[in-house]
Design an enzyme around this catalytic site. Structure first.
Site, PDB file in Angstrom:
ATOM      1  N   PHE A   1       5.425  22.269 -46.009  1.00  0.00           N
ATOM      2  CA  PHE A   1       5.441  22.098 -47.459  1.00  0.00           C
ATOM      3  C   PHE A   1       6.079  23.301 -48.165  1.00  0.00           C
ATOM      4  CE2 PHE A   1       1.025  23.737 -46.641  1.00  0.00           C
ATOM      5  CZ  PHE A   1       1.161  24.976 -47.252  1.00  0.00           C
TER       6      PHE A   1
ATOM      7  N   LYS B   1     -11.167  10.278  12.086  1.00  0.00           N
ATOM      8  CA  LYS B   1     -10.230  10.176  13.205  1.00  0.00           C
ATOM      9  C   LYS B   1     -10.199  11.441  14.041  1.00  0.00           C
ATOM     10  CE  LYS B   1      -6.963   8.877  10.295  1.00  0.00           C
ATOM     11  NZ  LYS B   1      -5.730   8.379   9.639  1.00  0.00           N
TER      12      LYS B   1
ATOM     13  N   HIS C   1      21.164  30.329 -29.612  1.00  0.00           N
ATOM     14  CA  HIS C   1      19.855  30.989 -29.579  1.00  0.00           C
ATOM     15  C   HIS C   1      18.728  30.011 -29.902  1.00  0.00           C
ATOM     16  CE1 HIS C   1      22.325  34.509 -29.270  1.00  0.00           C
ATOM     17  NE2 HIS C   1      22.839  34.302 -30.464  1.00  0.00           N
TER      18      HIS C   1
ATOM     19  N   LYS D   1      -6.267  29.319  10.072  1.00  0.00           N
ATOM     20  CA  LYS D   1      -7.215  30.397  10.355  1.00  0.00           C
ATOM     21  C   LYS D   1      -6.938  31.025  11.713  1.00  0.00           C
ATOM     22  CE  LYS D   1     -12.134  31.425  10.909  1.00  0.00           C
ATOM     23  NZ  LYS D   1     -13.517  30.985  10.648  1.00  0.00           N
TER      24      LYS D   1
END
Length: 522
Positions: free
Chosen positions: A471, A68, A279, A140
């Site tokens: 664990f 376009k 916290h 630019k």
């Protein structure tokens, strides 16, 4: 640089917000408007005089709108330097008109690919070509051209055009920086999306974070540290970043950390639930038939530590819940919840002594998607992992002891497992009646966390359950739990000492389950 009289504006936008008012005001100020396709039709329907780009260039839109504005008469009019004689001669020779304003925003690529049903072809067609080129050309040549990439920039441009007929150097420079940031973010989003196609594993080969500043904070964790809040794009679920503050002082760096931890905690509950944090670790948590009941029992877990806490709730805060929070002697720093009833807000902002200072945060519905990524900064880089927020699969849990938990104890173990996910490792939680009564977190030794949690629980530990986020490396923690009267334990399993730990439970008649999955949280 000098100000140049604004004669023409090129407007081609995907986001039409405010564009008709912007174009009308420019036109009223004597600025000619040039536009393309959908934007041109939109402005014409609004009764604004507009010149069709195709009529100006003599070349129609082609390839179903893919081409376009890519034409020398457009880019020449944007890029030519008004103080270079040869440039002026060139545009005169070729009948090129100057553009002093370029207002362009891009195809909604990020919004398009955020849809779950998006196709690859749709994503490709939403890659803007002409738009980024126009923006970069105008940016630019910012010595002479102002570029607008967001509707919120229109008012600043209009103010100067209406006052002086030109745009100041200061504004053009600022718009230039914002323009290059805009195209960089756009290109990064495209690269990230299509980069997934060539990524091996769940995380991309390269990763960029497009963060936008949301707020300046008073200071960081300590007064000598500066801090700000930045937002990730396209976050779909409730978060502190997208929340509304309904009351209280501005949030600090530490407030955000605590409130985020509270929000993560209450997401885990399906029933009405409350978590009380200090916290970033919960000192209290509970579920109940009602939110008021859950909140009351969450505070009962450790009322001393709960003073000055941050509170998270997973339901709309009602009057009964607010009434409890207004209990004389109870003090909270901040509250986060999906919503608040009018009666609850009335009480929280009028009754307690701390009414003017309490931060009340509304995050909206908590039923958003799970998953996503977690980012942790280290010196020189970033650690990235999948979020650990998926529900646990209880069907995969295994009873590894001779004694199996009763149905009631099993439900309690499931609740305990939720609470231990909220705590920092090494993490131990002790719960009873769906209420956190003892927590040990962040210790260098797991047995120390056990000692802290059992000390907090006190006599309530008898008949309670204990959860460990990883664990047990030795039976010593089992021995201490048995002394305190713990009835059942849940843990991931996976230690070379599992057999010794199981044997210690069997000797003491304690039921123990292995989940097969740990929830370590550093």
């Amino acid at each position: 640089m000098s100000s140049t009289k604004v004669r023409r504006a090129l407007i081609s936008v995907s986001d039409k917000l405010g564009v008709s008012d912007f174009a009308r005001a420019l036109s009223d100020a004597g600025v000619e408007i040039y536009s393309t396709g959908g934007t041109r039709r939109y402005l014409e329907q609004a009764g604004i005089p507009v010149v069709d780009i195709a009529a100006y260039t003599g070349f129609p839109e082609v390839l179903e709108g893919r081409v376009k504005t890519l034409h020398p008469k457009i880019f020449g009019g944007i890029l030519f330097r008004r103080d270079v004689e040869e440039d002026q001669e060139t545009i005169d020779e070729h009948g090129i008109l100057s553009f002093e304003i370029v207002a362009v925003n891009l195809y909604p690529f990020e919004a398009t690919v955020a849809r779950e049903d998006v196709t690859r072809d749709e994503a490709v067609e939403n890659i803007d070509i002409g738009g980024p080129s126009l923006i970069r050309a105008a940016a630019k040549n910012h010595a002479f051209v102002a570029v607008a990439t967001h509707p919120e920039q229109y008012s600043a441009i209009l103010e100067e055009v209406q006052a002086t007929g030109a745009i100041s150097e200061e504004l053009r420079r600022r718009l230039m920086v914002e323009a290059f940031s805009h195209t960089a973010e756009y290109d990064r989003a495209i690269a990230d999306y299509f980069g997934q196609e060539t990524t091996s594993g769940t995380l991309p080969r390269t990763l960029s974070l497009n963060l936008k500043k949301k707020a300046e904070l008073r200071h960081g964790e300590n007064p000598h540290q500066s801090a700000s809040l930045y937002a990730l794009p396209n976050v779909r679920r409730a978060s502190l970043v997208t929340s509304r503050q309904l009351n209280g002082k501005e949030l600090s760096f530490n407030n955000y950390l605590d409130l985020d931890a509270a929000l993560s905690a209450i997401r885990l509950f399906e029933q009405p639930g409350c978590a009380v944090l200090k916290h970033t670790n919960p000192c209290g948590a509970a579920i109940g038939e009602t939110l008021a009941d859950a909140t009351r029992r969450a505070f009962e877990g450790d009322p001393v530590s709960a003073f000055g806490s941050v509170v998270g709730m997973n339901r709309t805060v009602d009057e009964e819940t607010a009434m409890f929070l207004c209990t004389p002697g109870l003090f909270v720093e901040a509250i986060v919840a999906p919503d608040y009833s009018a009666a609850a807000m009335g009480m929280l902002t009028t009754v307690p002594k701390w009414k003017n200072n309490v931060r009340i945060m509304q995050v909206g519905r908590l039923d958003g998607e799970t998953g996503g990524r977690q980012y942790r900064h280290i010196d020189g880089g970033m650690l990235v992992q999948d979020l650990d927020d998926a529900p646990d699969l209880h069907a995969t849990w295994k009873t590894v002891t001779q004694t199996a938990p009763s149905a009631e104890l099993l439900e309690e173990l499931r609740f305990a497992w939720l609470t231990v996910r909220m705590l920092k490792s090494n993490a131990i939680s002790v719960t009873r009646d769906r209420m956190l009564i003892g927590a040990g977190a962040g210790q260098m030794s797991r047995v120390d966390s056990v000692e802290i949690a059992l000390k907090k629980a006190g006599e309530k530990a008898r008949g309670a359950v204990l959860a460990s986020d990883a664990f047990f490396p030795f039976p010593d923690s089992i021995e201490r739990a048995a002394e305190a009267g713990i009835a059942a334990i849940v843990q991931p399993g996976g230690s070379v000492k599992d057999a010794d730990v199981i044997a210690a439970c069997d000797e003491r008649g304690i039921a123990m389950l292995f989940t097969g999955r740990r929830h370590f949280k550093h």
